[in-house]
Every structure is written in structure tokens, then in C-alpha cells.
Write a protein that holds these residues in place. Structure first.
Motif, PDB file in Angstrom:
ATOM      1  N   VAL A 182       0.908  -1.251   0.075  1.00 22.78           N
ATOM      2  CA  VAL A 182       0.087  -0.122   0.152  1.00 22.78           C
ATOM      3  C   VAL A 182       0.829   1.179  -0.098  1.00 22.78           C
ATOM      4  CG1 VAL A 182      -1.696   1.352   1.390  1.00 22.78           C
ATOM      5  CG2 VAL A 182      -1.942  -1.161   1.140  1.00 22.78           C
ATOM      6  N   LEU A 183       0.485   2.040  -0.919  1.00 23.82           N
ATOM      7  CA  LEU A 183       1.511   3.642  -1.123  1.00 23.82           C
ATOM      8  C   LEU A 183       0.679   4.642  -0.526  1.00 23.82           C
ATOM      9  CD1 LEU A 183       2.564   1.169  -3.083  1.00 23.82           C
ATOM     10  CD2 LEU A 183       3.292   2.992  -4.475  1.00 23.82           C
ATOM     11  N   PRO A 184       0.770   5.229   0.714  1.00 19.74           N
ATOM     12  CA  PRO A 184       0.164   6.310   0.991  1.00 19.74           C
ATOM     13  C   PRO A 184       0.874   7.434   0.411  1.00 19.74           C
ATOM     14  CG  PRO A 184       0.668   4.880   3.052  1.00 19.74           C
ATOM     15  CD  PRO A 184       1.567   4.171   1.786  1.00 19.74           C
ATOM     16  N   GLY A 185       0.189   8.489   0.268  1.00 22.79           N
ATOM     17  CA  GLY A 185       0.962   9.692   0.152  1.00 22.79           C
ATOM     18  C   GLY A 185       1.069  10.543   1.264  1.00 22.79           C
ATOM     19  N   PRO A 186       1.484  11.774   0.965  1.00 24.29           N
ATOM     20  CA  PRO A 186       1.620  12.730   2.455  1.00 24.29           C
ATOM     21  C   PRO A 186       0.265  12.413   3.329  1.00 24.29           C
ATOM     22  CG  PRO A 186       2.366  13.843   0.495  1.00 24.29           C
ATOM     23  CD  PRO A 186       1.539  12.763   0.041  1.00 24.29           C
ATOM     24  N   THR A 187       0.527  11.986   4.576  1.00 24.39           N
ATOM     25  CA  THR A 187      -0.362  11.541   5.427  1.00 24.39           C
ATOM     26  C   THR A 187      -0.164  12.149   6.874  1.00 24.39           C
ATOM     27  OG1 THR A 187      -0.567   9.409   4.307  1.00 24.39           O
ATOM     28  CG2 THR A 187      -1.636   9.510   6.459  1.00 24.39           C
ATOM     29  N   ARG A 188      -1.303  13.090   7.483  1.00 26.35           N
ATOM     30  CA  ARG A 188      -1.238  13.560   8.633  1.00 26.35           C
ATOM     31  C   ARG A 188      -1.136  12.395   9.827  1.00 26.35           C
ATOM     32  NH1 ARG A 188      -5.078  16.510   8.302  1.00 26.35           N
ATOM     33  NH2 ARG A 188      -4.008  18.358   7.391  1.00 26.35           N
ATOM     34  N   PHE A 195       6.500  17.097  12.645  1.00 30.30           N
ATOM     35  CA  PHE A 195       7.334  17.789  11.766  1.00 30.30           C
ATOM     36  C   PHE A 195       6.726  18.996  11.267  1.00 30.30           C
ATOM     37  CE2 PHE A 195       8.637  18.110   7.275  1.00 30.30           C
ATOM     38  CZ  PHE A 195      10.002  18.402   7.448  1.00 30.30           C
ATOM     39  N   PHE A 196       5.482  19.020  10.719  1.00 29.79           N
ATOM     40  CA  PHE A 196       4.953  20.511  10.303  1.00 29.79           C
ATOM     41  C   PHE A 196       4.867  21.379  11.402  1.00 29.79           C
ATOM     42  CE2 PHE A 196       3.494  17.694   6.439  1.00 29.79           C
ATOM     43  CZ  PHE A 196       4.107  18.523   5.504  1.00 29.79           C
ATOM     44  N   ALA A 197       4.575  20.851  12.605  1.00 28.77           N
ATOM     45  CA  ALA A 197       4.139  21.814  13.884  1.00 28.77           C
ATOM     46  C   ALA A 197       5.498  22.382  14.126  1.00 28.77           C
ATOM     47  CB  ALA A 197       3.629  20.868  14.805  1.00 28.77           C
ATOM     48  N   GLU A 198       6.688  21.658  14.004  1.00 33.82           N
ATOM     49  CA  GLU A 198       7.932  22.482  14.404  1.00 33.82           C
ATOM     50  C   GLU A 198       8.565  23.246  13.370  1.00 33.82           C
ATOM     51  OE1 GLU A 198      11.389  23.474  16.316  1.00 33.82           O
ATOM     52  OE2 GLU A 198       9.805  22.150  16.975  1.00 33.82           O
ATOM     53  N   MET A 199       8.172  22.864  12.178  1.00 31.17           N
ATOM     54  CA  MET A 199       8.392  23.937  10.998  1.00 31.17           C
ATOM     55  C   MET A 199       7.725  25.191  10.964  1.00 31.17           C
ATOM     56  SD  MET A 199       8.830  21.293   7.624  1.00 31.17           S
ATOM     57  CE  MET A 199       9.072  22.834   6.625  1.00 31.17           C
ATOM     58  N   ALA A 200       6.453  25.061  11.491  1.00 39.46           N
ATOM     59  CA  ALA A 200       5.595  26.295  11.600  1.00 39.46           C
ATOM     60  C   ALA A 200       5.879  27.050  12.514  1.00 39.46           C
ATOM     61  CB  ALA A 200       4.084  25.643  11.700  1.00 39.46           C
ATOM     62  N   GLU A 202       9.262  27.211  13.647  1.00 39.61           N
ATOM     63  CA  GLU A 202      10.392  27.985  13.400  1.00 39.61           C
ATOM     64  C   GLU A 202       9.943  29.210  12.474  1.00 39.61           C
ATOM     65  OE1 GLU A 202      12.593  24.868  11.680  1.00 39.61           O
ATOM     66  OE2 GLU A 202      13.010  24.119  13.412  1.00 39.61           O
ATOM     67  N   GLN A 203       9.131  28.969  11.666  1.00 37.60           N
ATOM     68  CA  GLN A 203       8.879  30.027  10.427  1.00 37.60           C
ATOM     69  C   GLN A 203       7.600  30.981  10.813  1.00 37.60           C
ATOM     70  OE1 GLN A 203       8.738  28.602   6.378  1.00 37.60           O
ATOM     71  NE2 GLN A 203      10.008  26.826   6.973  1.00 37.60           N
ATOM     72  N   ASN A 204       7.064  31.001  11.907  1.00 31.31           N
ATOM     73  CA  ASN A 204       6.039  31.561  12.680  1.00 31.31           C
ATOM     74  C   ASN A 204       4.871  31.700  11.724  1.00 31.31           C
ATOM     75  OD1 ASN A 204       5.018  33.306  14.765  1.00 31.31           O
ATOM     76  ND2 ASN A 204       6.000  35.376  13.632  1.00 31.31           N
ATOM     77  N   VAL A 205       4.405  30.578  11.397  1.00 29.66           N
ATOM     78  CA  VAL A 205       3.112  30.615  10.565  1.00 29.66           C
ATOM     79  C   VAL A 205       2.290  29.578  11.082  1.00 29.66           C
ATOM     80  CG1 VAL A 205       4.488  31.502   8.363  1.00 29.66           C
ATOM     81  CG2 VAL A 205       4.334  28.968   8.775  1.00 29.66           C
ATOM     82  N   PRO A 206       0.866  29.459  10.761  1.00 32.26           N
ATOM     83  CA  PRO A 206       0.136  28.433  10.972  1.00 32.26           C
ATOM     84  C   PRO A 206       0.542  27.033  10.472  1.00 32.26           C
ATOM     85  CG  PRO A 206      -1.225  30.259  10.303  1.00 32.26           C
ATOM     86  CD  PRO A 206       0.348  30.795   9.829  1.00 32.26           C
ATOM     87  N   GLN A 207       0.263  25.963  11.040  1.00 32.11           N
ATOM     88  CA  GLN A 207       0.438  24.711  10.885  1.00 32.11           C
ATOM     89  C   GLN A 207      -0.216  24.461   9.430  1.00 32.11           C
ATOM     90  OE1 GLN A 207       0.493  21.593  13.836  1.00 32.11           O
ATOM     91  NE2 GLN A 207       0.311  20.130  12.244  1.00 32.11           N
ATOM     92  N   ALA A 208      -1.515  24.662   9.498  1.00 32.14           N
ATOM     93  CA  ALA A 208      -2.407  24.454   8.345  1.00 32.14           C
ATOM     94  C   ALA A 208      -1.724  25.156   7.015  1.00 32.14           C
ATOM     95  CB  ALA A 208      -3.710  25.036   8.430  1.00 32.14           C
ATOM     96  N   GLN A 209      -1.172  26.328   7.103  1.00 29.63           N
ATOM     97  CA  GLN A 209      -0.375  27.122   6.000  1.00 29.63           C
ATOM     98  C   GLN A 209       0.987  26.273   5.766  1.00 29.63           C
ATOM     99  OE1 GLN A 209       0.269  31.207   6.386  1.00 29.63           O
ATOM    100  NE2 GLN A 209       1.852  30.905   5.075  1.00 29.63           N
ATOM    101  N   MET A 210       1.626  25.794   6.806  1.00 30.71           N
ATOM    102  CA  MET A 210       2.837  25.133   6.410  1.00 30.71           C
ATOM    103  C   MET A 210       2.392  23.785   5.661  1.00 30.71           C
ATOM    104  SD  MET A 210       6.040  24.834   6.541  1.00 30.71           S
ATOM    105  CE  MET A 210       6.416  26.332   7.662  1.00 30.71           C
ATOM    106  N   GLU A 211       1.316  23.111   6.084  1.00 29.63           N
ATOM    107  CA  GLU A 211       1.006  21.749   5.385  1.00 29.63           C
ATOM    108  C   GLU A 211       0.514  22.157   3.762  1.00 29.63           C
ATOM    109  OE1 GLU A 211      -2.046  19.775   7.796  1.00 29.63           O
ATOM    110  OE2 GLU A 211      -0.411  19.577   9.415  1.00 29.63           O
ATOM    111  N   SER A 212      -0.097  23.155   3.825  1.00 35.35           N
ATOM    112  CA  SER A 212      -0.800  23.536   2.324  1.00 35.35           C
ATOM    113  C   SER A 212       0.400  23.873   1.579  1.00 35.35           C
ATOM    114  CB  SER A 212      -1.886  24.831   2.405  1.00 35.35           C
ATOM    115  OG  SER A 212      -2.121  25.215   1.149  1.00 35.35           O
ATOM    116  N   ASP A 213       1.512  24.783   2.113  1.00 34.22           N
ATOM    117  CA  ASP A 213       2.530  25.201   1.055  1.00 34.22           C
ATOM    118  C   ASP A 213       3.405  23.898   0.769  1.00 34.22           C
ATOM    119  OD1 ASP A 213       1.785  27.631   1.592  1.00 34.22           O
ATOM    120  OD2 ASP A 213       3.011  28.196   3.209  1.00 34.22           O
TER     121      ASP A 213
END
Length: 264
Positions: A182-188, A195-200, A202-213
């Protein structure tokens, strides 16, 4: 379609959280006895409690071992020598520049993501063949087909799983045993969300935006245009483990949100 796995015993590796836990939930809902696996005792106990809470009366077991080692795989097999369903989900990802990926990094990635499933399948496949019924599912990734430049060793490990899965399926010809990937794509999953929360942060942006970007920049071919949920991936896995999927063998089943631009 009602999937029933009453009387079947399933082992899901790496099921103390994320996709693995969602798969365990789905198999328990279908009536299977489920053995959860993890390395951390506290997380494993919490995962068992989560499944038991949602599915009172479910038959559940746990086993703690490190599948990066042959000894860890052997300990798991000794604890549960026979299962009807094996979901090789244990794995990890680690974004890292190719020139900085050391030999040890490569070896550990392959030990966790590939050899864990190889060792367990080597033990359980002959027993399934003797019983003339069994399901082995490898959790690969869309990264197996489109190697991510930011973690080449991860992509290579997931490509290897496709080869192992198809090769084992060839051994099951004419039997009631199937082996699929089974081949998942990007999955939450928990790890990806963290990972995305930490990046968000660091860049001071909402996590939802980080995921969308991330989807827009790194997976622009996505038709889903969002991260998949762990339940969406688990649904495919539970189907592949079912009696209804008896004609699905040697397949690479994509739950990638359309990231892979191919009709084959």
C-alpha cells in the motif's frame, strides 16, 4: 461491503501511533484479534487502551521490540509465532541532504524500513502457505515511485518494499495467500504532524499553512490537495487484508491522493 475478520489474528508493526494505530483500529473493528507492536512501552499501552476504548471486547495483545535488529524480530516471532495477517508498517522518515546521509544512516533506514518486514515475512509466510490462507501487506509510499530529493534514502527503502512485496506474491501463486503493498501519499500521522508543527513554529506561520505550502511546493501533482488522514490509508489496508480482496495479489495499491501522475 461488510468486512469480517472474525477468527483471524493480525499483527501490525509500528502500531503504537499514526497509520499503524489506525490500521489496528480498523482490523479490530472488522473483528480480528490484533497484536499491536512498538518500541516504547508507554506509547504501546496507550495505543492498546485507545483500541480497547473504541472497540470494547476486542481481542488485543501487545509486543515490545526493536525491529531494526534481527533479535527484535526474533523476539516478536517467538511471542506470536502464528498470525493470519501481517501488516509490515514499522518505519520512519528523516529529511536529510543526500551528501549528509552517512553509511550508518543508510543502513539504519534499510534495517527499519526494509529488513523488519523481510525478517517477519520470512517467518510468517511459510505458516500462511501451510494454512492456505494469509495476508501480508507492506506499507510503502508514493515516495517509492517519486523519490523525494529531500530524503533519498527513505524513497529508496520504500522502493525496495515494492520489490520484496511483488517477489513474495510470486511465491503464493495458486494459494489463498496474498502479498500486497500500500502506497500512502503525504499523511497526517503523528510524526508528520509534529514535523510540520516544528517547521511552523520556526517560520512563525500557522501549521495549516505550512502543510498547504508543502503540498503546493513539494507535491504539486496532488489531486487531493491536502494531507490524507490515517484512517483513509487504513481503509485500504483493511480491505487488502479481507476475504473480499482474494483476487488482489502482487499489487501496489495507491492511497496517494493522486500525487503519482500515472495510470499504471
Amino acid at each position: 461491503m461488510k468486512i469480517e475478520l472474525n477468527g483471524k489474528k493480525a499483527l501490525v508493526t509500528g502500531s503504537s501511533g499514526g497509520i499503524g494505530l489506525a490500521i489496528a483500529q480498523g482490523l479490530a473493528e472488522a473483528g480480528a484479534e490484533v497484536v499491536l507492536h512498538g518500541r516504547n512501552a508507554d506509547k504501546l499501552a496507550a495505543a492498546r487502551a485507545a483500541v480497547a476504548s473504541r472497540h470494547p471486547g476486542a481481542r488485543l495483545g501487545t509486543v515490545q521490540s526493536d525491529l531494526a535488529t534481527a533479535d527484535g524480530a526474533a523476539a516478536l516471532c517467538a511471542a506470536h509465532p502464528d498470525v493470519d495477517i501481517l501488516v509490515n508498517n514499522a518505519g520512519y522518515f528523516a529529511p536529510k541532504s543526500f551528501t549528509e546521509i552517512t553509511d550508518d544512516d543508510w543502513q539504519y533506514m534499510l534495517d527499519v524500513n526494509v529488513m523488519s518486514g523481510v525478517r517477519l515475512s520470512r517467518h510468517y509466510l511459510p505458516r500462511m502457505m501451510a494454512a492456505n490462507w494469509g495476508r501480508i501487506v507492506f506499507i510503502s509510499s508514493e515516495s517509492a515511485l517519486q523519490i523525494p530529493a529531500e530524503m533519498i534514502h527513505y524513497g529508496v527503502s520504500k522502493t525496495a518494499l515494492l520489490g520484496v512485496s511483488r517477489g513474495l506474491a510470486e511465491l503464493t501463486a495458486g494459494t489463498g495467500v496474498t502479498v500486497n503493498a500500500v502506497l500512502p501519499g503525504p499523511t497526517r500521522s503523528e510524526g508528520v504532524a509534529g514535523f510540520f508543527a516544528e517547521m511552523a513554529r520556526e517560520q512563525n506561520v500557522p501549521q495549516a499553512q505550512m502543510e498547504s505550502d508543502f503540498i503546493a511546493r513539494h507535491r504539486p501533482s496532488s489531486l487531493l490537495r491536502r494531507l490524507a488522514t490515517v484512517e483513509e490509508v487504513a481503509n485500504m489496508v483493511v480491505y487488502a487484508c479481507s476475504a473480499q480482496a482474494s483476487a488482489t495479489n502482487g499489487a501496489a495499491l495507491r492511497v496517494d491522493g493522486g500525487v503519482v501522475r500515472s495510470i499504471a
